[in-house]
Design an enzyme around this catalytic site. Sequence first.
Site, PDB file in Angstrom:
ATOM      1  CG  ASP A 117       0.135  -4.157   2.819  1.00 35.58           C
ATOM      2  OD1 ASP A 117       0.254  -3.566   1.729  1.00 35.58           O
ATOM      3  OD2 ASP A 117       0.120  -3.559   3.905  1.00 35.58           O
TER       4      ASP A 117
ATOM      5  CB  SER B  62       3.045   2.007   6.067  1.00 35.87           C
ATOM      6  OG  SER B  62       1.859   2.214   6.786  1.00 35.87           O
TER       7      SER B  62
ATOM      8  CG  HIS C 100      -0.358   0.298   2.513  1.00 32.97           C
ATOM      9  ND1 HIS C 100       0.052  -0.689   3.384  1.00 32.97           N
ATOM     10  CD2 HIS C 100      -0.082   1.464   3.134  1.00 32.97           C
ATOM     11  CE1 HIS C 100       0.538  -0.132   4.473  1.00 32.97           C
ATOM     12  NE2 HIS C 100       0.473   1.172   4.348  1.00 32.97           N
TER      13      HIS C 100
END
Length: 1035
Positions: free
Chosen positions: A289, A357, A254
């Site tokens: 992911d 992230s 992402h």
Amino acid sequence: MYSKLMFFFALCSISFLFTSEAASTMLLESSYLPLNQSYAPGFLYKRDMLPPPLQAVLTYTCPEPRPLAEESYNDLLRAISQKSSSDFQNAYSLALSFSSDFYQHGLKTLKDVSFLAVEKFLWGLTRLWSSLILASFSALWWLVSNFTTPVFCLALLYTVTKYMVKTVSFLFGGLPIWIISIAFSLLKKSFSALRSTPKCLYEKAIDGFKSFTIPQSPPKSCVIPITHASGNHAGYASCIKLYNGENALMTATHVLRDCPNAVAVSAKGLKTRIPLAEFKTIAKSDKGDVTLLRGPPNWEGLLGCKAANVITAANLAKCKASIYSFDRDGWVSSYAEIVGSEGTDVMVLSHTEGGHSGSPYFNGKTILGVHSGASATGNYNLMAPIPSLPGLTSPTYVFETTAPQGRVFAQEDIAEIEGLYAQVMKRVQQAEDFKPKTGKYWGDMEDDEDIFFESKEDLSGKRSARHRPRNKRRRQLHPKDKQRRWERDDGENNLISSGKDKSREHREESDRGDLRESDENSEIPPQKSPKETAGEFERYFSSLYNWEVPTSPREVPGFRHCGKLPQYYHPKQKEESSWGKTLVGNHPALGEKTSGFGWPKFGPEAELKSLRLQASRWLERAQSAEIPSDAERERVIQKTADVYHPCQTNGPAATRGGTLTWNNFMIDFKQAVFSLEFDAGIELPYIAYGKPTHRGWVEDQKLLPILAQLTFFRLQKMLEVNFEDMGPEELVRNGLCDPIRLFVKGEPHKQAKLDEGRYRLIMSVSLVDQLVARVLFQNQNKREIALWRAIPSKPGFGLSTDEQVLDFVESLARQVGTTTTEVVANWKNYLTPTDCSGFDWSVADWMLHDDMIVRNRLTIDLNPATERLRSCWLRCISNSVLCLSDGTLLAQIHPGVQKSGSYNTSSSNSRIRVMAAFHTGAIWAMAMGDDALESNPADLAAYKKLGFKVEVSGQLEFCSHIFRAPDLALPVNENKMIYKLIYGYNPGSGNAEVVSNYLAACFSVLNELRHDPASVELLYSWLVDPVLPQKIPGE
């Protein structure tokens, strides 16, 4: 004459009209005639309406009919017309009946003829068609047999033409429609994704989890910041080693999706910036992911990073972890914990902020996964695990080392994770035969980091070729091979090495290993499997029991004598050491401090005496106690489940999917084994094997697999046996649990308890029962310890340092809604400290049952198998068989009583204490075992109804400490600690180990008294100074 005929015709017509009118009048009026009215001739021909019927009964006499000759022409004509009409109607009805019968008969005949005709037609068509097919095949066979070559050419041309037509039709007809439908589908999915609730948030701080951050650089500088093209921070990536000889850039999918123009930036002071558009995809999954990228030549050197090793999902363990981030002062490391799984993600306790992230989680120097975000519903963050891709993230020819504390994912979850990368796996299989252009892997050449060893034999004569160890070695490609691979990579085709390209040295090792195994098998007979051996151990331990009740059984209130085991424990009586007597003689003030304490009696008689005393008090309280109503119990259960909501956890992996399986059980078993206290006693009946502690079984490579099988066998029996109506002896005899060893705790007692004979008893469960409890409850109990700040139970906190004291007081201040100074100074306005005497013996069976209901409600993936195992465990712990030191077995008659040595004791006692406060009307409460702080006021009468003896403390006391300031807590049992210190050790013996242990205990006690410098200095001179001049060997 003509005029007479005309007159007669007119007369007939008028008469016919009159007759019709009269008939119609009669038909209309006849329905209104009284039922008893008689019919009179000529009545139908009267035009006047009949008068209303009289109320009285009238009688009519019918006159004699007149001769026809006396009737008028009108009456005669009317009669003739009526007769004609009646005859016509009869003839018409008869004709209509004949016509209907003729029609039905004709219709039936036509139907039969039609069915026959259709049948004949179909059979004729069938014969015609079959004849045509037969003729066609005959003709085709004649053509093929006589004109073989032309026929096959025509067939080939027809096939080619057909597919050409289909291709043209697809290109100019189906392809545009397909493209439009794909675009529409993507738009629809995008719209749905925007409208749907996200599975995870990007960042989250975990309620109740205490993390820390320290300045520290990532291992090998392998973490790389990712920025937008503008230079703003976007996330992180990491450099990892692959098993095909390359290094890859790994990040969260992402991050790349949200930042299409991302740039990798060096974090070592270099000004290098590499756009991620220069990298090519190796593996990618939106749901998983995780994205692996192949970089341009020498990208690692440009960014100043080295590759780190990874642990794939198949071998991921619950463990401590760390996550790195880059702030304005440099790299920092934050503490985290891997605690479980949620689908294909990993649950992590950590504190993260925006931009984390893609940052990897580390255990030591190994990468565990990639930070993905935070759960939208649960109190935890999510980590994307690294998929096991043979030839990329996992080897194709060796197995990775199993995680030391058991895997996070069950086998079905691992298969689902690998399914997310199915396309990559397919390309892996297609590229198994890849070989470098040079014909030799760079990893097979010399490496700067390799260390070689030579023996004396190697120094004489010709020097033999040097061979380096090949354990877990990954081949490295030559830089030129890496560049050629990157240049010809289109982002989809990945060149992956396979087992066929194994180095010569490794193949030789494998061959030698196979040969050696074959030799061993030919010389040594096959050994029994751990499963078979475990079965023999079960039979051996069962043979130790003697279930015959003696003629003069030992009577204990609430228990019955049910059998005996051999005596394996011979406790020795503790005496006051000569060292303590010498210190007290030299320092009378020390004697005053320690007066009022003494050592209890030990052995079966002391155990039996104390058991009788405490059991009689237990039964007395139980008889007067009242069980709350079902509605009240449900209210407290639900309230407790709500306040413990942050500690929702997954159930045991062993029963994931509703079935007990060996592979999933081993995940929990490994974690349970490595969390044991190795020096704790193994208890009954396993002490009979001669290894008194857990260490003897756990560290023995032969006994550990047997221990796993014994635990698995017990879980299987708990699932299969109908235990609901079994008594304590039956539970033991059916292998559902073991006897609980009862003994007196070896700690100083107050003189009042010594005089009464009310010693503190410990009920210690066996090693297998410990492992069963840990398999079923370890996820929940460990989560409570980790998140003690967010729940009422406080088993995870400590008071050994000022920081820990302040941490607890801050948590207490948040609970009551004030400051730390205020809550310590004016605590009576906010709370009531309470202590429960004899709490373990006061726990009733219904309390244990309600605690188990709360545990089940806090289990996310609870299934019938897990629920049944826990129910059986609860049945066993509530209906136990106690064993004295001399082997006497006593079965519990009345269920209940918390067993002090159970794995769940601290957790369940704390929750039961909180639930008891809720039953008495408390708004909030926090507890550590039997100690509690609760909202004002405490209802002692309500506690008495529940069977508890609760006292209110006059000071802010909790966990045997009195709080004087936000960071100051003084121990209550100072004199007890000093007595144990001086009378429990004998450093005067000169033994180095005894002296070392004594000094460690001294400094621990002095640390507890750190806020009284004068007392610490005095005790130091009394206790430590006489020991320090001694020479301790080895120091």
